[in-house]
Design an enzyme around this catalytic site. Sequence first.
Site, PDB file in Angstrom:
ATOM      1  CE1 TYR A 117     -35.501  73.999 -54.636  1.00  0.00           C
ATOM      2  CE2 TYR A 117     -37.477  73.825 -55.983  1.00  0.00           C
ATOM      3  CZ  TYR A 117     -36.167  74.240 -55.816  1.00  0.00           C
ATOM      4  OH  TYR A 117     -35.523  74.882 -56.839  1.00  0.00           O
TER       5      TYR A 117
ATOM      6  CE1 TYR B 103     -39.860  74.065 -59.458  1.00  0.00           C
ATOM      7  CE2 TYR B 103     -37.700  73.024 -59.320  1.00  0.00           C
ATOM      8  CZ  TYR B 103     -38.496  74.162 -59.266  1.00  0.00           C
ATOM      9  OH  TYR B 103     -37.930  75.380 -59.025  1.00  0.00           O
TER      10      TYR B 103
ATOM     11  NE  ARG C 240     -38.080  77.314 -63.820  1.00  0.00           N
ATOM     12  CZ  ARG C 240     -36.951  77.757 -63.269  1.00  0.00           C
ATOM     13  NH1 ARG C 240     -36.847  77.885 -61.967  1.00  0.00           N
ATOM     14  NH2 ARG C 240     -35.932  78.125 -64.007  1.00  0.00           N
TER      15      ARG C 240
ATOM     16  CG  HIS D 225     -33.411  75.415 -61.422  1.00  0.00           C
ATOM     17  ND1 HIS D 225     -34.582  74.807 -61.820  1.00  0.00           N
ATOM     18  CD2 HIS D 225     -33.690  75.999 -60.225  1.00  0.00           C
ATOM     19  CE1 HIS D 225     -35.517  75.030 -60.917  1.00  0.00           C
ATOM     20  NE2 HIS D 225     -35.005  75.739 -59.935  1.00  0.00           N
TER      21      HIS D 225
ATOM     22  CG  HIS E 178     -32.657  78.337 -56.726  1.00  0.00           C
ATOM     23  ND1 HIS E 178     -33.393  79.352 -57.304  1.00  0.00           N
ATOM     24  CD2 HIS E 178     -33.414  77.221 -56.836  1.00  0.00           C
ATOM     25  CE1 HIS E 178     -34.552  78.860 -57.742  1.00  0.00           C
ATOM     26  NE2 HIS E 178     -34.583  77.570 -57.467  1.00  0.00           N
TER      27      HIS E 178
HETATM   28 FE   LIG Z   1     -36.046  76.195 -58.164  1.00  0.00          FE
END
Ligand SMILES: [Fe+2]
Length: 236
Positions: free
Chosen positions: A101, A140, A150, A153, A155
């Site tokens: 991110y 990640y 994770r 995905h 959000h």
């Molecule tokens: Fe996330």
Amino acid sequence: MTTFRDDTASHPSLDYPGYKSTALRHPKQPLIALPHRLTEVTAPVLPESRFGELDHDLTRQHDGEPIGQRIIVHGHVKEDDGRPVPNTLVEVWQANAGGRYRHQVDNWPSPLDPNFSGGGRTITDDHGYFRFLTIRPGAYPWRNHPNAWRPAHIHFSLFGRAFTQRLVTQMYFPDDPLFGQDPIFTSIPAAARHRAISRFSLDRTQDNWALAFEWDIVLRGTEQTPFETDDDGDVA
Ligand SMILES: [Fe+2]
């Protein structure tokens, strides 16, 4: 497990043992209903002019193109009876193709992409339809438990007709091998998990350009999309 949700068949428990940080932030007292005043019943004003031409296209927000597999993410926002929900703000945020991110607390050793911010938004049309162009996010690690990863995905946040009407959730990709070890995914009741997973839609791919995944968001009813709390401010 503590939950204050009205539909425990569809939504994750607010306190889920495998998802460690839920223990720190779920309510420990019964909720108190407050009367709705002007702040709660007024809505954001979202004229078309508030949106940039490329807000829905996460691949064209910089001088160059982001690295990764281009994908079209599309679907409908619906009521429980299938009625479309038009004029709804749909916002997305996601990691880049390497699972990183652009966020100050995300510093795991995967490179940032100078051509990818990871945020987008659009408004549903008269048919409740939304469409984004982006790149497929990577998985990640997130240190919830040893070797925790994770699943890929995106959000999603939806605004309703008032500032207090906001729903937050995550869209997953079909057949992800990381589902079984992810307590955010497995906190969704087993019978509702498929509603959080998009499906590959060959008919909406763009020839020689992008793959496509379809995901409908259902606000209420037996087929409703599993939603998170709206105060989940971390980057997981
Ligand atoms: Fe996330």
